[in-house]
Design a protein around this motif. Sequence first.
Motif, PDB file in Angstrom:
ATOM      1  N   PHE A  16       0.832  -1.197   0.000  1.00  0.00           N
ATOM      2  CA  PHE A  16       0.000   0.000   0.000  1.00  0.00           C
ATOM      3  C   PHE A  16       0.872   1.253   0.000  1.00  0.00           C
ATOM      4  O   PHE A  16       0.651   2.206  -0.768  1.00  0.00           O
ATOM      5  CB  PHE A  16      -0.908  -0.046   1.232  1.00  0.00           C
ATOM      6  N   LEU A  17       1.905   1.227   0.847  1.00  0.00           N
ATOM      7  CA  LEU A  17       2.818   2.380   0.940  1.00  0.00           C
ATOM      8  C   LEU A  17       3.474   2.649  -0.413  1.00  0.00           C
ATOM      9  O   LEU A  17       3.537   3.798  -0.883  1.00  0.00           O
ATOM     10  CB  LEU A  17       3.882   2.089   2.003  1.00  0.00           C
ATOM     11  N   GLY A  18       3.942   1.570  -1.051  1.00  0.00           N
ATOM     12  CA  GLY A  18       4.600   1.741  -2.341  1.00  0.00           C
ATOM     13  C   GLY A  18       3.669   2.347  -3.378  1.00  0.00           C
ATOM     14  O   GLY A  18       4.027   3.297  -4.096  1.00  0.00           O
ATOM     15  N   MET A  19       2.440   1.832  -3.425  1.00  0.00           N
ATOM     16  CA  MET A  19       1.477   2.360  -4.394  1.00  0.00           C
ATOM     17  C   MET A  19       1.189   3.834  -4.137  1.00  0.00           C
ATOM     18  O   MET A  19       1.196   4.661  -5.046  1.00  0.00           O
ATOM     19  CB  MET A  19       0.174   1.553  -4.329  1.00  0.00           C
ATOM     20  N   LEU A  20       0.960   4.146  -2.868  1.00  0.00           N
ATOM     21  CA  LEU A  20       0.657   5.538  -2.512  1.00  0.00           C
ATOM     22  C   LEU A  20       1.786   6.467  -2.930  1.00  0.00           C
ATOM     23  O   LEU A  20       1.553   7.564  -3.461  1.00  0.00           O
ATOM     24  CB  LEU A  20       0.462   5.644  -1.001  1.00  0.00           C
ATOM     25  N   LEU A  21       3.010   6.003  -2.683  1.00  0.00           N
ATOM     26  CA  LEU A  21       4.172   6.831  -3.041  1.00  0.00           C
ATOM     27  C   LEU A  21       4.166   7.144  -4.526  1.00  0.00           C
ATOM     28  O   LEU A  21       4.356   8.278  -4.947  1.00  0.00           O
ATOM     29  CB  LEU A  21       5.460   6.108  -2.654  1.00  0.00           C
ATOM     30  N   VAL A  22       3.943   6.108  -5.340  1.00  0.00           N
ATOM     31  CA  VAL A  22       3.949   6.326  -6.799  1.00  0.00           C
ATOM     32  C   VAL A  22       2.843   7.289  -7.204  1.00  0.00           C
ATOM     33  O   VAL A  22       3.059   8.230  -7.972  1.00  0.00           O
ATOM     34  CB  VAL A  22       3.787   4.989  -7.534  1.00  0.00           C
ATOM     35  N   PHE A  23       1.637   7.068  -6.642  1.00  0.00           N
ATOM     36  CA  PHE A  23       0.521   7.948  -7.005  1.00  0.00           C
ATOM     37  C   PHE A  23       0.836   9.389  -6.636  1.00  0.00           C
ATOM     38  O   PHE A  23       0.543  10.321  -7.374  1.00  0.00           O
ATOM     39  CB  PHE A  23      -0.758   7.501  -6.288  1.00  0.00           C
ATOM     40  N   GLN A  24       1.435   9.545  -5.463  1.00  0.00           N
ATOM     41  CA  GLN A  24       1.732  10.900  -4.992  1.00  0.00           C
ATOM     42  C   GLN A  24       2.770  11.577  -5.877  1.00  0.00           C
ATOM     43  O   GLN A  24       2.631  12.723  -6.257  1.00  0.00           O
ATOM     44  CB  GLN A  24       2.232  10.828  -3.549  1.00  0.00           C
ATOM     45  N   ARG A  26       3.395  10.888  -8.931  1.00  0.00           N
ATOM     46  CA  ARG A  26       2.845  11.121 -10.247  1.00  0.00           C
ATOM     47  C   ARG A  26       2.017  12.407 -10.277  1.00  0.00           C
ATOM     48  O   ARG A  26       1.950  13.111 -11.266  1.00  0.00           O
ATOM     49  CB  ARG A  26       1.980   9.938 -10.654  1.00  0.00           C
ATOM     50  N   ALA A  27       1.378  12.676  -9.147  1.00  0.00           N
ATOM     51  CA  ALA A  27       0.534  13.869  -9.093  1.00  0.00           C
ATOM     52  C   ALA A  27       1.363  15.129  -9.247  1.00  0.00           C
ATOM     53  O   ALA A  27       0.839  16.175  -9.610  1.00  0.00           O
ATOM     54  CB  ALA A  27      -0.241  13.894  -7.782  1.00  0.00           C
TER      55      ALA A  27
END
Lengths: 255, 104
Positions: A16-24, A26-27
């Motif tokens: 979850f942490l990894g995904m959130l990091l990427v999404f953040q 990317r924003a």
Amino acid sequence: MRVRCGQTALGLASVFLGMLLVFQFRAGTGIRQEPLSRDFDELASHIERLETETRTRGQRLEAEIGALRRRPGAVAAGDDYDAELRLLRLASGLYPLSGPGLEIVLEDSGREGRMGFIDPNLLLVHSDHLLFLVNELWVAGAEAIAVNGERVVAQTGFTCAGSLILAGTKRLAPPYIIHALGDPATLRAALTMPGGYIETQIQPYELGITITEKSDLFIPAYRGNFAFEYARLEGEDARVRVRAEEFTEDGRAGD
Amino acid sequence: MIWLLSLFGLAIGVLLGLIIPWQIPLVYGKYSALLILAVADTVLSGLQGLKQEVFSLSRFVGGFFALAGLGLFLVWFGGRLGVDFFPGVAVVFCLRLFGRLPFR
């Protein structure tokens, strides 16, 4: 069992942490976190109002001019007046012009401001960039200037409205293309001189700028109106007289 | 060796994130930043718990929701009140993170 369960939970949390990091990432936050839409609406309506105002005022003035023209003996018909009228219209930017000159294309920096701690605002083209470039061009002897096809006249001001640049009340969008009539070599030299505006204020921020000398540029006429609400003529004699020989017509000025 | 598991999970997460074409809407950037801090804190707390063999799933999950919930609620509520609680909450989260650093 308990350990197994814990490891699964931990693993899932890490995923979850990894995904959130990427999404953040990317924003690409940090550039504009505040929503600007309200400002935009406000400005848009403001501009809308100004434009209609100018249009109606222009129509009124047009009618007034027509009425004055028709008045017998209002303008003594003569070559002198015609020449003066042409020169004044030429100087006011009311004629489309063409001739040799310079084309300057200005764009936002392609560099991402994330690396290094650069304020991303520094990597964008702002109204003052256009203002200073136009100023440099006038100083270097440009005879007519247009930005994105919008003629720059004495009353033209460059302002910043949210993420837009306005020339007068006209909205500009990148790339910003400045056309300037004048001696191409002189203009280019003035812009690119060491320690000049471009070298000190544009190149350090890697804003995209390309300068090309053009042998035949077209510059459109000013499309707005001149409104004088508060200024008065100071005495009748203060009218500028132009002697015929001051007016050099080289056939470029069409109507 | 548990931290290897965590690292592995992180890598999988990054890969998944790269595959899924989604980004956090800019308006929610603040909240997701806090969420990241909260999740990071939770992961560290889980590592700590597993190492010291005092891990409890309910505390792991409950702790995360309590932390993230309270933090995000405070920021949202602050926005309503016209007070920016974001820096305060971020500082608290960071302090928690740093506090977990010397775990064995």
